[in-house]
Design an enzyme around this catalytic site. Sequence first.
Site, PDB file in Angstrom:
ATOM      1  N   THR A 145       0.714  -1.191   0.033  1.00 17.95           N
ATOM      2  CA  THR A 145      -0.042   0.153   0.031  1.00 17.95           C
ATOM      3  C   THR A 145       0.883   1.136   0.086  1.00 17.95           C
ATOM      4  OG1 THR A 145      -0.031   0.237   2.406  1.00 17.95           O
ATOM      5  CG2 THR A 145      -1.815  -0.964   1.479  1.00 17.95           C
ATOM      6  N   ASP A 146       0.308   2.332  -0.435  1.00 11.83           N
ATOM      7  CA  ASP A 146       0.937   3.472  -0.059  1.00 11.83           C
ATOM      8  C   ASP A 146       0.497   3.685   1.493  1.00 11.83           C
ATOM      9  OD1 ASP A 146       2.218   5.809   0.217  1.00 11.83           O
ATOM     10  OD2 ASP A 146       1.268   6.800  -1.628  1.00 11.83           O
ATOM     11  N   TRP A 147       1.320   4.406   2.050  1.00  9.48           N
ATOM     12  CA  TRP A 147       1.479   4.555   3.499  1.00  9.48           C
ATOM     13  C   TRP A 147      -0.123   5.185   4.036  1.00  9.48           C
ATOM     14  CZ3 TRP A 147       4.853   2.219   1.828  1.00  9.48           C
ATOM     15  CH2 TRP A 147       6.157   1.764   2.470  1.00  9.48           C
ATOM     16  N   GLY A 148      -0.735   4.370   4.466  1.00 12.23           N
ATOM     17  CA  GLY A 148      -2.042   4.630   5.008  1.00 12.23           C
ATOM     18  C   GLY A 148      -3.209   4.442   3.943  1.00 12.23           C
ATOM     19  N   GLY A 149      -2.842   3.785   2.854  1.00 13.22           N
ATOM     20  CA  GLY A 149      -3.682   3.627   1.588  1.00 13.22           C
ATOM     21  C   GLY A 149      -4.773   2.652   1.927  1.00 13.22           C
TER      22      GLY A 149
END
Length: 745
Positions: free
Chosen positions: A263-267
């Site tokens: 994931t993108d960070w927090g995605g």
Amino acid sequence: MNIRSLLLTITLAGATLPALAERPLYQNEDAPLDQRVEDALSRMTLEEKVALCHAQSKFSSPGVPRLGIPELWMSDGPHGVRMEINWNDWGHSNWTNDSITAFPALTALAATWNPEMSALYGKSLGEEARYREKDVMLGPGVNIYRTPLNGRNFEYMGEDPYLAGEMVVPYITEMQKNGVAACVKHFALNNQEKWRGTVDVDVSDRALYEIYLPAFKKAVEDGKVWSIMGSYNRFEGQHACHNKRLLQDILRGEWNFDGAVITDWGGAHDTKEAALNGLDIEMGSFTNGLTSESDFGYNDYYLADPYLNMLKSGEVPMSTVDDKARNILRLIFRTAMNTRKPFGSKTTEEHYAAAKRIGDESIVLLKNSGILPLDPAKYRNVLVVGDNATRVLTDGGGSSELKVKNYVSPLEAIKAIYGPGVKYAKGYEAGRSMYEREDTIPESVQAALREESVRMAKDADVVIYIGGLNKNAWQDCESTDRREYELPFGQSILIKDLVKANPNVVVANISGNAYEMPWVKSVPAILHVSYLGTMGGASIADVISGKVNPSGKLPYSIPVRLADNGAMSFGTESYPGIEMGGGDKRQGWGNNPVQKYKEDILVGYRWYDTKKIPALFPFGHGLSYTQFEYGKPVVSSTKIGPDGKITVDVPVTNKGDREGSEVVELYISDLKSSVLRPVKELKGFDKVSLAPGETKTVSFEILPEALKYFDEKSHSWVAEPGKFKALIGASSTDIRQTVPFEYKE
Ligand code: BGC
């Protein structure tokens, strides 16, 4: 011990290691990868499999300690190896061994139009990542340049899918030779920072396949990339990090991706979707992706305990976790558990030289009345104006921030060439802190700096202006978009005033984006420079003095006005989207914004060409201190069938008196089509270096692939029989030779 196992035992400096064949299969690097994966999987508990699927710290995910399977360590990306970040918050760890070489921004790499530079980049950065013991580098980024307002264009490779695709592959290949995975990002449609976490992108299949996916596809199919990062935005109502269409249907189904989706960070936002739709590793959840800290337990991640519970209750099938573990094990075996990888190196002379070469080749000479290059023997009374002449531009920008061991500023490098007598005036205040907004800096401050520099300009032989954007918020910076197309901090007024005081003004603006140039006519020479990292100042000074002959070409168009850009011309529905309400009300997130890519396939030059709106400086444009002549092309045939090809050989001659490199560009134009097609599309390019008077032949191959458009109804690529033209030129508008041909089924 019997003779056989004795023979299989390797003795190293007193230590005894079991030979490969004696180790468990998954540890045997001679065994086929998939057999090793299945072996490891068969030994793991359900809890161990789930543990692989989520972070254990800001930048690492766990391995399987019981089996000796190592953790994965990740780092940004994409322009150098980022400094160490704290275990559980975004603070810098203040280690003293993590300063590195900053390489030019990806937009600079794209401006070289030279895949050899891309290979050099991937190799050098891969070596630094390896030395810093990183397994996954979070980059490169290949999101398409859709609007000049996108704060992250500098981290991407421009507006054309063919150029980005050709440039991304060597970066990946060379980086991964170090046992370091590239992680191509942000998949997909993350073309703006405003509302990036929520915006739902409505794009036609045709634009998706023709414009936004090709560079990712090449990264997967040709680059064989080992990991890919999902983006923050939504597509068809579903977040990209667990989007069925993007991850299952396209990435795995159509492209056979065998790596891990991170994931993108927090995605990540939903356990069930993440479980079912092909997300493998969840990182950075419950932070805002940039600044906020969190003591949120890693076991509470979507792909941690909530996932384990769903698996146990049967709400999602066990096969989902086996598939994720397989993808992650493959990534671990290729990187962290690869004992044969090289050792890497950091801040070496070779890496500085690589950064310098890439920087040199990336600088674009937009305009030159003949004043450039500035002969150091002639010009001694030089005034440098502009904040970017001294500002360290590797700071800021968001996750691509870097802690550089060395940084050569343009002012230092100019002084090294033109002598210590070079004078400097700041010219404008560009924000002392990352979030100091332009409109909060008093006009009196700007006026005083402006007056000082104008006064000094009157006494100089020549003024070198080094301004542009910087890496503060609302400029070239992650998580915010730009607020205006104009240069910030009153620079347009400043440049106009400087030219009035002294007509010999050379502008070398640093920026990862296009910007408005209301002073374009009055300035005799303009260089377009991206963020060039450690050696950037030296590259700029060498181009100005003529030691380096510029050879960069624009990887994106520079429109006259912002509204000329396709995406921007349709108003808020197209950019930044419209808030529909009923969504997440967190500040900066946008309340359920939905956006329609109304320009469709007409992105960048495809728009300017087709709509007959001339750009100020077109895609592919870039001058040299010498001149190149394009001779008559020799064509193998004027007809092509479905299995055929045409070769086009074009002689290119250096007509000037200094060595130079020219990027020769091939565009294809479909003269008659049943669907709307852009006037022309880039389908080939080659960069040739030529001594004065020298001629080289550039050869292009035209395959039927280059003639096709994506047909939504049949979900396939179609070439329509009929007449085409191959256009060979020095930019997307400076076409020097035309070759008509016909496609016959
Ligand atoms: C960025 C990514 C980056 C990640 C980790 C995110 O905010 O969008 O590009 O790799 O943070 O720093």
